[in-house]
Design a protein around this motif. Structure first.
Motif, short mmCIF file in Angstrom:
data_model
loop_
_atom_site.label_atom_id
_atom_site.label_comp_id
_atom_site.label_asym_id
_atom_site.label_seq_id
_atom_site.Cartn_x
_atom_site.Cartn_y
_atom_site.Cartn_z
N ASP A 1 0.84 -1.19 0.00
CA ASP A 1 0.00 0.00 0.00
C ASP A 1 0.88 1.24 0.00
N HIS A 2 0.26 2.43 0.10
CA HIS A 2 1.00 3.67 -0.01
C HIS A 2 1.88 3.96 1.20
N THR A 3 1.74 3.17 2.26
CA THR A 3 2.60 3.33 3.44
C THR A 3 3.78 2.36 3.44
N GLY A 4 3.86 1.50 2.43
CA GLY A 4 4.93 0.51 2.38
C GLY A 4 4.60 -0.78 3.08
N LEU A 5 3.36 -0.95 3.52
CA LEU A 5 2.95 -2.16 4.22
C LEU A 5 2.66 -3.26 3.20
N GLU A 6 3.20 -4.45 3.44
CA GLU A 6 2.96 -5.58 2.54
C GLU A 6 1.52 -6.07 2.74
N VAL A 7 0.75 -6.02 1.66
CA VAL A 7 -0.67 -6.39 1.73
C VAL A 7 -0.90 -7.82 1.29
N HIS A 8 -0.21 -8.25 0.26
CA HIS A 8 -0.49 -9.58 -0.28
C HIS A 8 0.75 -10.12 -0.96
N ARG A 9 0.87 -11.45 -0.91
CA ARG A 9 1.92 -12.14 -1.65
C ARG A 9 1.26 -13.05 -2.68
N MET A 10 1.58 -12.83 -3.94
CA MET A 10 0.95 -13.57 -5.03
C MET A 10 1.81 -14.77 -5.38
N LYS A 11 1.45 -15.93 -4.84
CA LYS A 11 2.26 -17.13 -5.00
C LYS A 11 2.14 -17.73 -6.39
N ASN A 12 1.11 -17.35 -7.15
CA ASN A 12 0.95 -17.89 -8.49
C ASN A 12 1.90 -17.26 -9.51
N HIS A 13 2.50 -16.12 -9.14
CA HIS A 13 3.40 -15.41 -10.06
C HIS A 13 4.84 -15.59 -9.55
N ILE A 14 5.58 -16.44 -10.23
CA ILE A 14 6.91 -16.84 -9.79
C ILE A 14 7.95 -16.36 -10.80
N ALA A 15 9.05 -15.79 -10.27
CA ALA A 15 10.18 -15.34 -11.09
C ALA A 15 9.71 -14.42 -12.21
N VAL A 16 8.98 -13.37 -11.84
CA VAL A 16 8.42 -12.43 -12.82
C VAL A 16 9.47 -11.41 -13.22
N ASN A 17 9.54 -11.13 -14.52
CA ASN A 17 10.46 -10.12 -15.04
C ASN A 17 9.79 -8.79 -15.35
N LYS A 18 8.56 -8.84 -15.89
CA LYS A 18 7.86 -7.63 -16.29
C LYS A 18 6.40 -7.72 -15.87
N MET A 19 5.83 -6.53 -15.58
CA MET A 19 4.43 -6.44 -15.18
C MET A 19 3.76 -5.29 -15.92
#
Length: 544
Positions: free
Chosen positions: A201-219
């Motif tokens: 989020d905008h405060t730098g707090l980790e909201v979610h970890r997307m385990k389906n997306h592994i070793a991503v290079n571009k978004m």
């Protein structure tokens, strides 16, 4: 009594009574509208002739309610076009470009020279962040151009309002950071880290970890569909709905690792650049490419698409920079860069920024004619360029390099007048919340992503009789081909390696005569060698 009423109604229509004629036609009279200057620029195509009959047109609209509904929709669209044309006088800002006098060239102007001639507000937009320990950096702006997000390869992540200098947060993720992107607004962002994609989020707090997306290079984030598209070393293109948290689609490209991706802002189609020199276009509903183009003789390094969806720029390891017209998938211009370009970006006004080695070259009118001299040139001494990105609604280009991030001024790059209903750089907290709710209510479905979005909602004007006639003609043509065409003899392999010979040798070695072998011998004797070759229904599978 009923017959008398019908007779009276018909006679009233013939007698010239306007009320009776109106009832007969089932059409209200439309008011005469005045023509507004530049109204054609905002119209959405031709109106539907809902008054036409079957004799006049190939189609007709039956039903009074449907005709009234279409008439009202056309009136609303016409009113909107006229209102937009009248509001042009309120657009007081105009975009301007650098103009040289005499033998001067615009690409010789440096940023320190421009700062001396600019106003204080514009001069403050030229700055540089020296961060030599955590580069190279990736850069991304929000849709309204107000907020900036930077991510260093060695883990540095920061977001801030770059115009006011207010820092949202700054952190170190303590692992590799390959790419960063804003989501629907400045309150959410995505970071592609060493193994997974994380949402902050905008405060730098980790909201979610997307385990389906592994070793991503571009978004890439599709704002009108709320889809986060990722591609990585495994060669899988994945679409994730950030509003519901569901994985929408997972597509295997079958072309190896990919580290080049962009989106077409016009139709939301994802463009991928591959190591074999091809550029593929994908939608989440198709598991095969919509289009596959061979663009370069080497690996594709960068891809950019202009906002109208008409032109695409690509660069490859073969040292070429090509401009394509993706309406007919033909190449328009070809350039050679001194070094392979690593990043491309196209501004709202059509300027093309090319990052190669330690230089950033900006081209003007690159999609219209062959250019011999660039519009601007910027040298980032001692630091290779990793990412370039134009800021929306500003004449600013963000440059990410190995030693930090720089912001340079490119006159004429941004749109001078913004639509506050589309993207408001000065929106308040309340306006941001309302726009977020409206965008969620108007969210498009993934199956709306097609190559030509203008085809969605169009009426098929082919009549049922014509469709049946075409089907009969196609069926007759197929029957004629089957009856008149000569059947081509299938080439069968003769000799020791044929299937029949192998089968017979296998039986001979065992010295066994079973029922299958007897049936095969009887069938061969019945057909004969010539008949077996000419009969298309006879195959070696029939023997076994």
């Amino acid at each position: 009594m009923v017959n008398d009423k019908k007779h009276k109604k018909k006679s009233g229509a013939k007698s010239g009574n306007p009320t009776s004629a109106l009832l007969t036609e089932n059409e209200p009279k439309m008011a005469v509208r005045e023509h507004v200057e530049n109204e054609e620029k905002y119209t959405r195509g031709k109106d539907i002739d809902y008054k036409a009959s079957c004799e006049e047109k190939d189609y007709s609209i039956k039903g009074r309610q449907l005709k009234n509904k279409i008439r009202k929709q056309e009136e609303v669209a016409r009113d909107a076009a006229q209102a937009a044309a009248r509001a042009e006088m309120l657009l007081t800002e105009e975009s301007g470009y650098l103009e040289a006098e005499g033998i001067e060239k615009t690409y010789n102007y440096r940023q320190d020279q421009l700062v001396q001639e600019l106003d204080l507000n514009t001069a403050s937009k030229v700055f540089s962040l020296d961060l030599p320990e955590f580069g190279p950096y990736a850069v991304d702006y929000t849709r309204n151009g107000r907020h900036l997000l930077i991510g260093g390869r060695k883990g540095h992540l920061a977001a801030f309002d770059w115009q006011s200098g207010r820092l949202h947060f700054e952190t170190h993720v303590k692992e590799t950071l390959r790419d960063v992107t804003w989501l629907h607004n400045e309150t959410m962002l995505a970071a592609a880290q060493k193994k997974y994609v994380f949402i902050y989020d905008h405060t730098g707090l980790e909201v979610h970890r997307m385990k389906n997306h592994i070793a991503v290079n571009k978004m890439e984030f599709l704002p009108f569909h709320y889809l986060l598209a990722t591609v990585g070393g495994a060669g899988y293109l994945k679409y994730h709905d950030t509003s519901t948290g569901n994985l929408v689609s997972e597509i295997r490209t079958k072309l190896g690792a990919c580290n080049t991706m962009t989106q077409n802002p016009w139709n939301a189609v994802i463009h991928l650049g591959h190591t074999n020199g091809t550029v593929t276009m994908y939608s989440p509903t198709m598991h095969t490419p919509l289009v596959k183009m061979l663009c370069h003789k080497g690996a594709v390094q960068a891809v950019a698409v202009e906002k109208g969806g008409h032109y695409m720029a690509t660069s490859g390891l073969d040292g070429q920079l090509k401009v394509w017209d993706i309406r007919n998938y033909g190449v328009l211009q070809e350039y050679y860069t001194p070094a392979p370009a690593t990043s491309l970006s196209i501004s709202q006004k059509g300027l093309l920024a090319v990052g190669w080695n330690t230089h950033v070259t900006v081209w003007k009118d690159a999609f219209l004619t062959k250019q011999t001299t660039p519009y601007m040139n910027h040298l980032q001494a001692g630091s290779a360029i990793s990412d370039v990105n134009f800021c929306p609604y500003e004449d600013v280009l963000g440059v990410g390099h190995h030693k930090g991030m720089s912001s340079i001024v490119v006159p004429g790059a941004g749109e001078a007048n913004f639509d506050s209903m589309e993207a408001n750089p000065y929106q308040t907290k309340k306006q941001r919340q309302e726009s977020e709710v409206h965008s969620l209510l108007n969210k498009l479905q993934p199956d709306m992503i097609v190559l030509d979005p203008t085809e969605i909602g169009k009426v098929n004007r082919t009549t049922k009789a014509e469709m049946q006639k075409r089907q009969r003609e196609d069926a007759a043509e197929k029957e004629g081909q089957q009856d008149g065409a000569e059947t081509k003899d299938r080439k069968r392999m003769r000799g020791r390696n044929s299937a029949l010979k192998r089968y017979m040798r296998k039986k001979d070695r065992k010295n066994v005569v079973d029922q299958d072998k007897m049936d095969a011998m009887d069938k061969l004797a019945q057909y004969g060698k010539e008949d077996a070759r000419k009969d298309p229904s006879f195959t070696t599978l029939d023997i076994f």
